[in-house]
Design an enzyme around this catalytic site. Sequence first.
Site, short mmCIF file in Angstrom:
data_model
loop_
_atom_site.label_atom_id
_atom_site.label_comp_id
_atom_site.label_asym_id
_atom_site.label_seq_id
_atom_site.Cartn_x
_atom_site.Cartn_y
_atom_site.Cartn_z
N HIS A 53 26.11 64.55 66.11
CA HIS A 53 26.79 65.21 64.99
C HIS A 53 27.61 64.20 64.20
CE1 HIS A 53 29.66 65.43 68.39
NE2 HIS A 53 30.60 65.24 67.45
N TYR A 92 40.53 59.73 65.42
CA TYR A 92 39.66 60.72 66.06
C TYR A 92 38.21 60.59 65.57
CZ TYR A 92 37.82 65.18 67.64
OH TYR A 92 37.06 66.16 68.24
N GLY A 168 84.06 64.30 12.20
CA GLY A 168 84.25 65.65 11.66
C GLY A 168 85.06 66.50 12.61
N ARG A 169 85.53 67.60 12.07
CA ARG A 169 86.35 68.51 12.87
C ARG A 169 85.50 69.18 13.96
NH1 ARG A 169 85.15 71.09 8.07
NH2 ARG A 169 84.10 73.12 8.32
N GLY A 171 83.36 71.73 15.98
CA GLY A 171 82.49 72.82 15.56
C GLY A 171 81.79 72.59 14.24
N GLY A 173 79.15 70.55 13.70
CA GLY A 173 77.74 70.21 13.82
C GLY A 173 77.43 68.79 14.22
#
Length: 293
Positions: A53, A92, A168-169, A171, A173
């Site tokens: 086999h 094996y 920039g301030r 908030g 962007g």
Amino acid sequence: MAKNGNYSYKRWVFTINNPTFEDYCAVVEFCNLDNCKFAIVGEEKGEKEGTPHLQGFLSLRKNAKAAALEENLGGRAWLSRARGSDEDNEEYCSKESTYLRVGEPNRKGRSSDLPDAASDVLAGLPITDVARKYPTTYVMFGRGLERLRQLIVETARDWKTEVIVLIGRPGSGKSRYAFEFPAREKYYKSRGKWWDGYNGQDVVVMDDFYGWLPYDDLLRICDRYPLRVEYKGGMTQFVAKTLIITSNREPRDWYKCEFDVSALYRRINQYLILTPDGYAPAPEFMLPFKINY
């Protein structure tokens, strides 16, 4: 697992009793590096009845179901999910004689993807892409792959990093501008000296900056000469093409000590302020020092 199970695995063992010429041909045709990371097939005889086999082990590149794999091996193979390590199965299947051997087993403590990952690093693939492509290998050998990149692949900066400053301030962007700035990947510098996670990203963002880096360090970052930055455990080349700095304060107010801030201003390539139409270059008369020269 019996061969008629409906499970899908990458690692299989198989037996073909009384193999025919057609069986040999099918096994040889399938066991190649396109299909297998590692394959080994031995010729044996049964201990009791002496039945000849083929005893094989397959470590496939993709999961396969037993029925499809049986067909690929000639239609007569008995299949079972492999147990143990690649090395255990190699031993094996080769205990009597080895008929076929393809590829290399995944050695204990070594990822079989490591050579491929190292090749991608040497080819210049960003380390983050290497981590996504080989997550398990990166978990095991990430530090070594990063060290390889630093020693072999890294190039020192010999260009002027473009410095974009947004004032920039809160908030207004600024962070949105930095977030939407086109780049394949950005590195957000955290407060402090460490550059953990920096792997050569082209765009670096210092958000809400107000002087939390030493002044001389900032000057070097904004310049054109080779610079190595420190992460916990080592150093790496700073190679950003663009540096975006956002702040609520003007650069002349970032540091309280008596520094010559004109040296910083001249390294700024774009000085953007908030206008009714968004962020735009500040008029020259509004700047306390000349920029971009």
